[in-house]
Every structure is written in C-alpha cells, then in structure tokens.
Design an enzyme around this catalytic site. Structure first.
Site, PDB file in Angstrom:
ATOM      1  N   HIS A   1      52.456  42.729  37.809  1.00  0.00           N
ATOM      2  CA  HIS A   1      53.447  41.958  37.047  1.00  0.00           C
ATOM      3  C   HIS A   1      53.633  42.456  35.635  1.00  0.00           C
ATOM      4  O   HIS A   1      54.165  41.744  34.783  1.00  0.00           O
ATOM      5  CB  HIS A   1      53.067  40.468  37.043  1.00  0.00           C
ATOM      6  CG  HIS A   1      53.143  39.864  38.418  1.00  0.00           C
ATOM      7  ND1 HIS A   1      52.531  38.686  38.753  1.00  0.00           N
ATOM      8  CD2 HIS A   1      53.733  40.299  39.562  1.00  0.00           C
ATOM      9  CE1 HIS A   1      52.755  38.415  40.024  1.00  0.00           C
ATOM     10  NE2 HIS A   1      53.480  39.385  40.542  1.00  0.00           N
TER      11      HIS A   1
ATOM     12  N   THR B   1      43.463  33.138  42.112  1.00  0.00           N
ATOM     13  CA  THR B   1      44.918  33.072  42.240  1.00  0.00           C
ATOM     14  C   THR B   1      45.293  31.940  43.188  1.00  0.00           C
ATOM     15  O   THR B   1      44.618  31.673  44.162  1.00  0.00           O
ATOM     16  CB  THR B   1      45.511  34.410  42.751  1.00  0.00           C
ATOM     17  OG1 THR B   1      46.931  34.248  42.954  1.00  0.00           O
ATOM     18  CG2 THR B   1      44.860  34.875  44.030  1.00  0.00           C
TER      19      THR B   1
HETATM   20  N1  APR Z   1      37.641  31.070  38.045  1.00  0.00           N
HETATM   21  C1  APR Z   1      38.356  31.373  39.164  1.00  0.00           C
HETATM   22  N2  APR Z   1      39.548  30.817  39.457  1.00  0.00           N
HETATM   23  C2  APR Z   1      40.022  29.904  38.578  1.00  0.00           C
HETATM   24  C3  APR Z   1      39.340  29.531  37.401  1.00  0.00           C
HETATM   25  C4  APR Z   1      38.097  30.161  37.153  1.00  0.00           C
HETATM   26  N3  APR Z   1      37.374  29.875  36.060  1.00  0.00           N
HETATM   27  N4  APR Z   1      40.098  28.604  36.744  1.00  0.00           N
HETATM   28  C5  APR Z   1      41.220  28.425  37.487  1.00  0.00           C
HETATM   29  N5  APR Z   1      41.160  29.186  38.591  1.00  0.00           N
HETATM   30  C6  APR Z   1      42.142  29.330  39.655  1.00  0.00           C
HETATM   31  C7  APR Z   1      42.950  28.089  39.977  1.00  0.00           C
HETATM   32  O1  APR Z   1      42.238  27.270  40.897  1.00  0.00           O
HETATM   33  C8  APR Z   1      44.198  28.707  40.610  1.00  0.00           C
HETATM   34  O2  APR Z   1      44.021  28.902  42.001  1.00  0.00           O
HETATM   35  O3  APR Z   1      43.090  30.279  39.234  1.00  0.00           O
HETATM   36  C9  APR Z   1      44.311  30.067  39.926  1.00  0.00           C
HETATM   37  C10 APR Z   1      45.424  30.105  38.906  1.00  0.00           C
HETATM   38  O4  APR Z   1      46.640  29.997  39.626  1.00  0.00           O
HETATM   39  P1  APR Z   1      47.995  30.315  38.834  1.00  0.00           P
HETATM   40  O5  APR Z   1      47.955  29.624  37.503  1.00  0.00           O
HETATM   41  O6  APR Z   1      49.118  30.032  39.787  1.00  0.00           O
HETATM   42  O7  APR Z   1      47.915  31.876  38.533  1.00  0.00           O
HETATM   43  P2  APR Z   1      48.301  33.066  39.496  1.00  0.00           P
HETATM   44  O8  APR Z   1      47.955  32.760  40.915  1.00  0.00           O
HETATM   45  O9  APR Z   1      47.718  34.290  38.899  1.00  0.00           O
HETATM   46  O10 APR Z   1      49.905  33.127  39.334  1.00  0.00           O
HETATM   47  C11 APR Z   1      50.571  34.213  39.969  1.00  0.00           C
HETATM   48  O11 APR Z   1      52.634  33.518  38.946  1.00  0.00           O
HETATM   49  O12 APR Z   1      53.644  32.697  37.089  1.00  0.00           O
HETATM   50  C12 APR Z   1      53.462  33.827  37.833  1.00  0.00           C
HETATM   51  O13 APR Z   1      53.540  36.053  37.072  1.00  0.00           O
HETATM   52  C13 APR Z   1      52.769  34.888  37.023  1.00  0.00           C
HETATM   53  O14 APR Z   1      51.084  36.445  37.740  1.00  0.00           O
HETATM   54  C14 APR Z   1      51.452  35.075  37.744  1.00  0.00           C
HETATM   55  C15 APR Z   1      51.758  34.603  39.150  1.00  0.00           C
END
Ligand code: APR
Length: 229
Positions: A104, A171
């Site tokens: 990204h 994620t």
């Molecule tokens: N350790 C591991 N996982 C964690 C922690 C932690 N300390 N804290 C939160 N999480 C997890 C949450 O449970 C969730 O599943 O991280 C994940 C965050 O999810 P999102 O906020 O949706 O992030 P992500 O999956 O990376 O989003 C994907 O969406 O907005 C777009 O481009 C943006 O790259 C991003 C994409």
C-alpha cells in the site's frame, strides 16, 4: 532454505504506538476515508490530504520497532524471509528485515503527480503544497489510495505462491486484494494467524489461530519455528 512469508497489517505496529485503522479509536474512526485517502480527496482538498499524511509521517519519526518486528529478523537465520506488508511505516526495515514489499505504499516516500516513476524519500515529516518534483509537478504521498490499483499485488502473489510457511500478523483481513493473498499460499504449507481477533479464514487449510498481540505472539512463534527448523 525454506521460504517463510509474512503478511503484516496495522496490528504489527500497534505496540510501537502507530494507530491501526479499524480498532476502536482507529484512524478511520476519526476520519472519513473518502476525505483523506482517495484520489477524489486529493482533487477536492489536497491540503487536508497532505495534513493527514503529515501528521502520520511526523509520528513515524517518533516511534520504534517493537518486539514483534525484531523477532521476525531472527527468522532470517534459518529461513528465506519475505515480508509483504500492508503497512506504510518503515518499522520492518528499521528492525533490520531484508526483504520488505509494501503493498500500500510507503509513508516516508513521495512521488511526482506528473510521472509516477519519480519517487523520492523524505528525510523530514512535512510535505507541503508547492513542493514539486524535478519536472515541476506537485508531489503527493507515495501511498495506494482507495480506488487506486495495487501495482505490487502480482509480485506478492508470486511470492506467497511459493511459501513453505506463512505468518499473518495483525490484520483484519477486510481490504482486498491484500486480504486475498493467503488464498494463494500452498494448501500444504502451515499458516499462523497472530492477532487478538484472529479467526478461522474460510477456505484456508493448515491454519493455526494465535489470539495474541504481536509483541508476545510473534517472538514465541519465532522461537518455536527456529527450534523446529
Ligand atoms: N498485535 C497484533 N494485532 C493487533 C494488535 C496487536 N498489538 N492490535 C490490534 N491488532 C489487530 C486488530 O485486531 C485488527 O485485526 O490489528 C488489526 C488491525 O486491522 P486494521 O485496522 O483493519 O488494519 P489492516 O488490516 O492493516 O488494514 C488493511 O486497510 O485502511 C486500509 O490501507 C489501509 O493497509 C490498510 C488496510
């Protein structure tokens, strides 16, 4: 050496103090995605978009890799480690990981709005309206916005198709095409999903759920994988 592929998301960097997107009080809770992370937003209100990314970039200069990032480096002793991250921070690189593919984009990079091939690394946090590329066009964040293509997805599919082991870390698995990558891993390859909200991903075999934060779950799994290797 066996190929170990890591698919990381915002949770990987959460314990470094970098906000995730969809957790409570996450980045998207405080912003409308369409207002700060889309080509339309850039067209309608470039100052707001620049400010959104400037604030996030400023934070990057103040945070450090966490135990999860650092543990992944140890895997390079016994595995060919390829990291595919949805994250735009540089914490994997700063922890010393060698092969990091940013699906990204990258927060510390900016690019020409005239020639996307002109990409520059910022050594400071602020990108201003009027900052131009060598061809005289406005610079923009080197980020894949909603509605834009993911140029490196083909490369990522090739990498994960050859994975002997897969680690999915932090994620929510809701944003495609990144969320679909795990489906390209060989069925026989063991996969581990480390996330406090990890869930059995439908159609994915050989998946171990590790409901832990990255800072604790990743070092523990790395120790296990290094012992078994
Ligand atoms: N350790 C591991 N996982 C964690 C922690 C932690 N300390 N804290 C939160 N999480 C997890 C949450 O449970 C969730 O599943 O991280 C994940 C965050 O999810 P999102 O906020 O949706 O992030 P992500 O999956 O990376 O989003 C994907 O969406 O907005 C777009 O481009 C943006 O790259 C991003 C994409």
């Amino acid at each position: 050496m066996k190929r170990l592929v890591v698919l990381s998301g915002a949770g990987m960097s959460a314990e470094s103090g970098v906000s995730t997107f969809r957790d409570s009080n996450g980045l998207w809770e405080n912003h409308r995605i369409e207002e700060v992370a889309s080509p339309i937003a850039w067209q309608n209100n470039p100052q707001m978009v620049l400010e959104f990314y400037n604030q996030r970039r400023k934070q990057l200069f103040e945070v450090e890799p966490n135990a999860g990032h650092k543990a992944l480096l140890r895997l390079e002793k016994k595995f060919d480690v390829q990291i595919i991250t949805q994250n735009v921070d540089d914490l994997h690189e700063r922890a010393g990981s060698s092969n990091v593919l940013h699906l990204h984009g990258e927060m510390k990079k900016v690019r020409s709005t005239l020639d996307p091939g002109l990409v520059y690394t910022l050594d400071h946090w602020e990108l201003k309206w009027g900052d131009k590329c060598e061809k005289g066009s406005q610079l923009r964040p080197h980020i894949v916005w909603f509605g834009e293509g993911v140029p490196l997805i083909g490369t990522a599919v090739e990498i994960i198709s050859e994975a002997d082991i897969v680690l999915v870390i932090g994620t929510s698995m809701v944003v495609y095409p990144a969320a679909g990558l795990i489906g390209y891993a060989p069925e026989s390859s063991p996969k581990y999903y480390i996330d406090p909200k990890a869930f059995p991903v439908s159609g994915i075999t050989n998946l171990t759920i590790v409901k832990e934060k990255a800072g604790k779950g990743v070092p523990r799994l790395v120790n296990q994988l290094l012992e078994e290797a």
